[in-house]
Design a protein around this motif. Structure first.
Motif: not given
Length: 550
Positions: A6, A10, A14, A18, A65, A319
């Motif tokens: 991840l 990444y 995102w 997150d 995720r 994630s």
């Protein structure tokens, strides 16, 4: 280590989603973690330790995720039931050590199952048994939390004793505590029906804390959480004594079955919604690592939360970084704001637990079982009564036993049917389902709907003998499409049965038997007794070969 994968992949866009999801998640994790810690018989702060450790552990080793792990209402009663008999005093440190040992054992079992690719063990609890177990668990949780909701405490072990003690101590009710608890419960039940934008548990707990602080309910006799210990625990191996390993290991097996069943079901549903691939064995390793991490940081065994996972997804989580953000916020809370929830009434935590227990109840499933298979309702209710009457740990043993018994029962006494033809439906069908079925004179076509093995070989022979006695056919044609195996005992039974029928001037033929099983029959040596020419690809071919009348 999916977490490393991840980090490498990444995406920067995102991050905002997150972080937002992590903030929303933390607001829910704090009250639920504390409530489920108390349900496990542990200090509330251990729920926060557990949450931090398991979120980070799963972020490193877990494949999903968005899956969110943490203290769970279905696992905490198992922890309480496991550690209580091993406590010689009311020392909370001893309880924490035992709970940590249990978490490590659970984690090691789950990691071993994942490494050994034994993901199928999550299917040991059938749906009806699992529903029954959860329904019974909900009842025991609610009854156990009622005294705290009413502002007093009792000392009872069994369900009946807890119920009796609650009734006997009703005169000790703290009205203010009860009003706060009922108010929290109403918010938890009503607000989600109005909106899901704001988490109901956050509104309820924040409101109860503010109200308690403003009215100074602690001075009125309402029990509150108090300030949490400042700082974080140092990692250490939880260990009491070797004699505790055996009892804890039995409890660990029950927790593994409950948590993995829930984890695989939740992970598969969210993976399907997001178009991701389910990795059941890696899920086991991930949740196992999370449990070990929790055990090493003064925590307890955890499971997957469908509700918290749904919140993370709805908040836009991309994630496991969302879970790490939530864990980081809990660290900040423990380091700098440990008095933030000091005025939170204990009755509010009881209401949170009761709300979670109500979500475990699944009466619609019982109605669905009743329409499809009434025996499943009985099985589910027996599992519920096992949990209520015998206790949580004993109840899970009863549930597993019932699941296995159900499997063997259906294999021991499988359904069999005489087949016939009809002018209105093409093919061969159960004569009980046809109007005006046509059976071939002198021939009985019989379908056996299970593997042939030692436990049901006698039932097969009995059914064939019964058909021969009632109909006196010259031929018994066995439709073998559903027969997936023939063991040594069943092979010997077929040999003896064929000799018995031949002596009476009757014969057996087999149709649609898999090539693999025909080879197995040959290796069993049955072609020395059974005529190898009496194996046919279809019923019509068999009838033509044995001389069906035109």
């Amino acid at each position: 280590m999916p977490g490393i994968r991840l980090v490498r992949s990444y995406r920067r866009d995102w991050a905002r989603a997150d972080i937002v999801a992590g903030i929303v998640l933390a607001a829910i994790l704090v009250p639920q973690g504390m409530a489920y810690a108390e349900l496990a018989g542990l200090p509330p702060v251990t729920g926060l330790y557990t949450t931090i450790a398991c979120l980070v552990g799963y972020a490193i080793f877990g494949p999903s995720r968005v899956l969110v792990l943490g203290p769970d209402s279905s696992v905490s009663p198992l922890i309480f039931a496991a550690i209580t008999p091993l406590l010689v005093t009311g020392d909370p440190d001893s309880a924490i050590v035992l709970a940590g040992m249990l978490a490590v054992l659970v984690g090691l079992i789950e990691i071993g199952l994942g490494v050994g690719k034994l993901g199928f063990v999550a299917d040991l609890l059938s749906s009806e048994v699992q529903v029954g177990y959860m329904n019974g668990l909900a009842v025991t949780i609610i009854v156990g939390q009622l005294p705290k909701l009413f502002g007093f405490s009792t000392d009872a072990d069994s369900f009946v004793d807890e119920l009796r003690a609650f009734v006997n101590h009703l005169d000790e009710t703290e009205v203010a505590a009860l009003l706060v608890g009922v108010g929290v419960l109403l918010v938890l039940l009503v607000l989600p029906r109005i909106t899901r934008i704001v988490p109901a548990v956050l509104v309820a707990v924040a409101g109860a804390t503010i109200l308690s602080a403003v009215l100074d309910l602690a001075s009125e006799g309402v029990s509150t959480v108090g300030s949490l210990p400042s700082g974080l625990p140092h990692p250490s191996l939880p260990w009491s004594s070797l004699s505790d390993v055996g009892p804890l290991l039995l409890a660990a097996i029950g927790i593994v079955l409950v948590s993995l069943t829930d984890t695989i079901a939740t992970a598969s549903s969210f993976a399907a919604r997001r178009g991701d691939e389910l990795e059941p064995n890696q899920e086991m390793i991930g949740i196992g690592a999370a449990n070990v991490a929790a055990g090493f940081f003064r925590g307890f065994a955890i499971s997957t939360s469908g509700s918290r996972t749904a919140v993370a997804e709805q908040s836009g989580a991309k994630s496991q970084a969302a879970g790490v953000v939530g864990a980081a916020l809990l660290v900040v809370l423990l380091l700098f704001f440990n008095s933030l929830l000091a005025d939170l009434p204990q009755s509010a935590l009881a209401a949170v637990v009761i709300g979670a227990a109500l979500s475990l109840v699944n009466l619609s499933a019982l109605r669905r079982y009743g329409r499809a298979r009434p025996s499943s309702v009985v099985l589910s209710l027996v599992a519920s009564l096992g949990v209520i009457a015998l206790g949580v740990l004993q109840g899970i043993v009863v549930a597993i036993f019932l699941a296995v018994l159900l499997f063997f029962r259906r294999s021991w006494w499988p359904h069999g049917a005489v087949l016939g033809r009809s002018d209105t439906i093409e093919g061969w069908h159960d004569v009980d389902d046809l109007e005006g079925p046509t059976e071939v004179p002198g021939v009985v076509v019989y379908r056996w709907e299970a593997p042939l093995f030692f436990a049901n070989a006698g039932a097969f022979r009995q059914q064939v003998r019964k058909l021969v006695k009632a109909r006196e056919p010259a031929w018994i044609v066995i439709q073998c499409e559903a027969i997936t195996d023939i063991d040594v005992t069943a092979a010997e039974m077929l040999e003896q049965l064929d000799s018995e029928l031949n002596a009476a001037g009757r014969h057996m033929a087999f149709v649609e038997l898999r090539s693999r099983l025909q080879d197995l029959v040959r290796r069993h040596g049955l072609f020395e007794t059974l005529d190898r020419d009496h194996f046919y690809p279809s019923i019509d071919t068999a009838l033509h070969a044995i001389g069906e009348p035109d």
